[in-house]
Design an enzyme around this catalytic site. Structure first.
Site, PDB file in Angstrom:
ATOM      1  N   LYS A  12       0.830  -1.212   0.000  1.00 42.01           N
ATOM      2  CA  LYS A  12       0.000   0.000   0.000  1.00 42.01           C
ATOM      3  C   LYS A  12       0.865   1.264   0.000  1.00 42.01           C
ATOM      4  O   LYS A  12       2.086   1.186   0.249  1.00 42.01           O
ATOM      5  CB  LYS A  12      -0.911  -0.032   1.226  1.00 42.01           C
ATOM      6  CG  LYS A  12      -1.935  -1.172   1.207  1.00 42.01           C
ATOM      7  CD  LYS A  12      -2.846  -1.107   2.438  1.00 42.01           C
ATOM      8  CE  LYS A  12      -3.897  -2.204   2.396  1.00 42.01           C
ATOM      9  NZ  LYS A  12      -4.864  -2.070   3.523  1.00 42.01           N
ATOM     10  N   TYR A  52     -12.410  -2.644  -3.531  1.00 41.41           N
ATOM     11  CA  TYR A  52     -12.962  -2.674  -2.168  1.00 41.41           C
ATOM     12  C   TYR A  52     -14.496  -2.601  -2.170  1.00 41.41           C
ATOM     13  O   TYR A  52     -15.074  -2.043  -1.239  1.00 41.41           O
ATOM     14  CB  TYR A  52     -12.398  -1.511  -1.359  1.00 41.41           C
ATOM     15  CG  TYR A  52     -11.001  -1.732  -0.801  1.00 41.41           C
ATOM     16  CD1 TYR A  52     -10.686  -2.880  -0.057  1.00 41.41           C
ATOM     17  CD2 TYR A  52      -9.999  -0.779  -0.986  1.00 41.41           C
ATOM     18  CE1 TYR A  52      -9.410  -3.061   0.468  1.00 41.41           C
ATOM     19  CE2 TYR A  52      -8.725  -0.957  -0.454  1.00 41.41           C
ATOM     20  CZ  TYR A  52      -8.437  -2.101   0.282  1.00 41.41           C
ATOM     21  OH  TYR A  52      -7.180  -2.283   0.823  1.00 41.41           O
ATOM     22  N   ARG A  88      -1.853 -14.127   3.948  1.00 37.55           N
ATOM     23  CA  ARG A  88      -2.621 -13.501   5.042  1.00 37.55           C
ATOM     24  C   ARG A  88      -1.917 -13.736   6.378  1.00 37.55           C
ATOM     25  O   ARG A  88      -1.913 -12.873   7.258  1.00 37.55           O
ATOM     26  CB  ARG A  88      -4.041 -14.067   5.088  1.00 37.55           C
ATOM     27  CG  ARG A  88      -4.879 -13.829   3.828  1.00 37.55           C
ATOM     28  CD  ARG A  88      -5.518 -12.477   3.762  1.00 37.55           C
ATOM     29  NE  ARG A  88      -6.514 -12.269   4.773  1.00 37.55           N
ATOM     30  CZ  ARG A  88      -7.269 -11.172   4.842  1.00 37.55           C
ATOM     31  NH1 ARG A  88      -7.110 -10.198   3.942  1.00 37.55           N
ATOM     32  NH2 ARG A  88      -8.142 -11.028   5.787  1.00 37.55           N
ATOM     33  N   THR A  94      -5.456  -7.170  10.670  1.00 33.04           N
ATOM     34  CA  THR A  94      -5.747  -5.910   9.983  1.00 33.04           C
ATOM     35  C   THR A  94      -5.252  -4.696  10.774  1.00 33.04           C
ATOM     36  O   THR A  94      -4.659  -3.778  10.208  1.00 33.04           O
ATOM     37  CB  THR A  94      -7.269  -5.791   9.747  1.00 33.04           C
ATOM     38  OG1 THR A  94      -7.706  -6.940   9.025  1.00 33.04           O
ATOM     39  CG2 THR A  94      -7.602  -4.535   8.944  1.00 33.04           C
ATOM     40  N   ARG A 105       2.551  -6.576   9.185  1.00 30.00           N
ATOM     41  CA  ARG A 105       1.853  -5.454   9.835  1.00 30.00           C
ATOM     42  C   ARG A 105       2.318  -5.270  11.276  1.00 30.00           C
ATOM     43  O   ARG A 105       2.389  -4.148  11.779  1.00 30.00           O
ATOM     44  CB  ARG A 105       0.348  -5.695   9.769  1.00 30.00           C
ATOM     45  CG  ARG A 105      -0.227  -5.529   8.351  1.00 30.00           C
ATOM     46  CD  ARG A 105      -1.595  -6.162   8.231  1.00 30.00           C
ATOM     47  NE  ARG A 105      -2.291  -5.794   6.997  1.00 30.00           N
ATOM     48  CZ  ARG A 105      -3.447  -6.347   6.625  1.00 30.00           C
ATOM     49  NH1 ARG A 105      -4.020  -7.286   7.383  1.00 30.00           N
ATOM     50  NH2 ARG A 105      -4.027  -5.965   5.500  1.00 30.00           N
ATOM     51  N   GLU A 133      -9.757  -9.894  -8.005  1.00 28.28           N
ATOM     52  CA  GLU A 133      -8.775  -8.808  -7.839  1.00 28.28           C
ATOM     53  C   GLU A 133      -7.660  -8.898  -8.887  1.00 28.28           C
ATOM     54  O   GLU A 133      -7.229  -7.872  -9.426  1.00 28.28           O
ATOM     55  CB  GLU A 133      -8.185  -8.867  -6.422  1.00 28.28           C
ATOM     56  CG  GLU A 133      -9.229  -8.511  -5.360  1.00 28.28           C
ATOM     57  CD  GLU A 133      -8.759  -8.803  -3.934  1.00 28.28           C
ATOM     58  OE1 GLU A 133      -7.586  -9.182  -3.739  1.00 28.28           O
ATOM     59  OE2 GLU A 133      -9.591  -8.642  -3.011  1.00 28.28           O
TER      60      GLU A 133
HETATM   61  P1  IDP Z   1      -7.864  -6.816   5.452  1.00 28.02           P
HETATM   62  O1  IDP Z   1      -7.019  -5.845   4.663  1.00 28.02           O
HETATM   63  O2  IDP Z   1      -7.092  -7.367   6.619  1.00 28.02           O
HETATM   64  O3  IDP Z   1      -8.514  -7.880   4.604  1.00 28.02           O
HETATM   65  P2  IDP Z   1     -10.488  -5.539   5.584  1.00 28.02           P
HETATM   66  O4  IDP Z   1     -11.457  -5.711   6.714  1.00 28.02           O
HETATM   67  O5  IDP Z   1     -10.799  -6.189   4.277  1.00 28.02           O
HETATM   68  O6  IDP Z   1      -9.041  -5.959   6.127  1.00 28.02           O
HETATM   69  O7  IDP Z   1     -10.347  -3.966   5.365  1.00 28.02           O
HETATM   70  C1  IDP Z   1      -9.690  -3.460   4.220  1.00 28.02           C
HETATM   71  C2  IDP Z   1      -8.752  -2.352   4.658  1.00 28.02           C
HETATM   72  O8  IDP Z   1      -9.540  -1.260   5.158  1.00 28.02           O
HETATM   73  C3  IDP Z   1      -7.831  -2.702   5.819  1.00 28.02           C
HETATM   74  O9  IDP Z   1      -6.651  -3.358   5.388  1.00 28.02           O
HETATM   75  C4  IDP Z   1      -7.546  -1.345   6.422  1.00 28.02           C
HETATM   76  O10 IDP Z   1      -6.542  -0.646   5.669  1.00 28.02           O
HETATM   77  C5  IDP Z   1      -8.875  -0.631   6.236  1.00 28.02           C
HETATM   78  N1  IDP Z   1      -9.738  -0.751   7.435  1.00 28.02           N
HETATM   79  C6  IDP Z   1     -10.353  -1.865   7.894  1.00 28.02           C
HETATM   80  N2  IDP Z   1     -11.059  -1.607   9.011  1.00 28.02           N
HETATM   81  C7  IDP Z   1     -10.906  -0.288   9.247  1.00 28.02           C
HETATM   82  C8  IDP Z   1     -11.399   0.589  10.283  1.00 28.02           C
HETATM   83  O11 IDP Z   1     -12.115   0.198  11.209  1.00 28.02           O
HETATM   84  N3  IDP Z   1     -11.009   1.901  10.199  1.00 28.02           N
HETATM   85  C9  IDP Z   1     -10.199   2.363   9.209  1.00 28.02           C
HETATM   86  N4  IDP Z   1      -9.728   1.581   8.217  1.00 28.02           N
HETATM   87  C10 IDP Z   1     -10.066   0.267   8.246  1.00 28.02           C
HETATM   88 MG    MG Z   2      -9.962  -7.665   3.123  1.00 24.98          MG
END
Ligand code: IDP
Ligand code: MG
Length: 142
Positions: A12, A52, A88, A94, A105, A133
């Site tokens: 990213k 997304y 993953r 996350t 991370r 994707e």
């Molecule tokens: P992932 O990347 O671990 O699969 P997802 O739930 O798919 O997580 O969320 C996509 C991206 O959105 C995350 O990687 C993070 O950058 C962002 N994100 C997820 N939850 C939140 C939140 O509660 N606040 C702000 N950004 C979030």
């Molecule tokens: Mg995701």
């Protein structure tokens, strides 16, 4: 026996800007996965809305889209048996504050007090999302 999978990984904009691309790729290769496509590019909102799609409408989505389009990122397709699950696992949770040390991370991410959650990498979360994707980011591969 499992079939060979492909997964879409993104370094990213925070990871790219902090010169962490090499360390992310090194972990992918050290784990044994193969890199089959790689491109540095800046994503526009249209691509991000498709990438997304499941998150559109969430309170943090606009912040996420702004962050993800804020500068160059590195899009990568990796390949190997169970690489979707494996990446993953390399990426970690996350929320970078909670992500375990030893994960990408957990080792490189933190809370910066921003609306979005910069967490260095994206990795597809299943066989169907990976195919979708990869089709979005590398149409010539599918
Ligand atoms: P992932 O990347 O671990 O699969 P997802 O739930 O798919 O997580 O969320 C996509 C991206 O959105 C995350 O990687 C993070 O950058 C962002 N994100 C997820 N939850 C939140 C939140 O509660 N606040 C702000 N950004 C979030
Ligand atoms: Mg995701």
């Amino acid at each position: 026996m499992t079939t060979i999978e492909r997964s879409l990984v993104l370094v990213k904009p925070d990871g790219y800007d902090r010169r962490l691309t090499g360390q992310v790729l090194a972990r992918i290769e050290a784990k044994g996965y193969r890199i089959v496509a790689l491109e540095v590019r800046t994503a526009d909102r249209e691509l991000l809305d498709e990438h997304y799609a499941e998150h559109i409408g969430k309170v943090w989505y606009n912040g996420l889209a702004d962050f993800m389009s804020s500068g160059p990122l590195v899009a990568v397709v990796i390949e190997g048996h169970r690489c979707i699950e494996g990446f993953r696992s390399l990426a970690g949770a996350t929320d970078p504050t909670k992500a375990a040390p030893g994960t990408i991370r957990g080792d490189f991410g933190r809370d910066w007090g921003t609306d979005a959650q910069p967490n260095i990498v994206h990795g597809s979360d299943g066989v169907e999302s990976a195919a979708r994707e990869i089709g979005l980011w590398f149409p010539h591969l599918s």
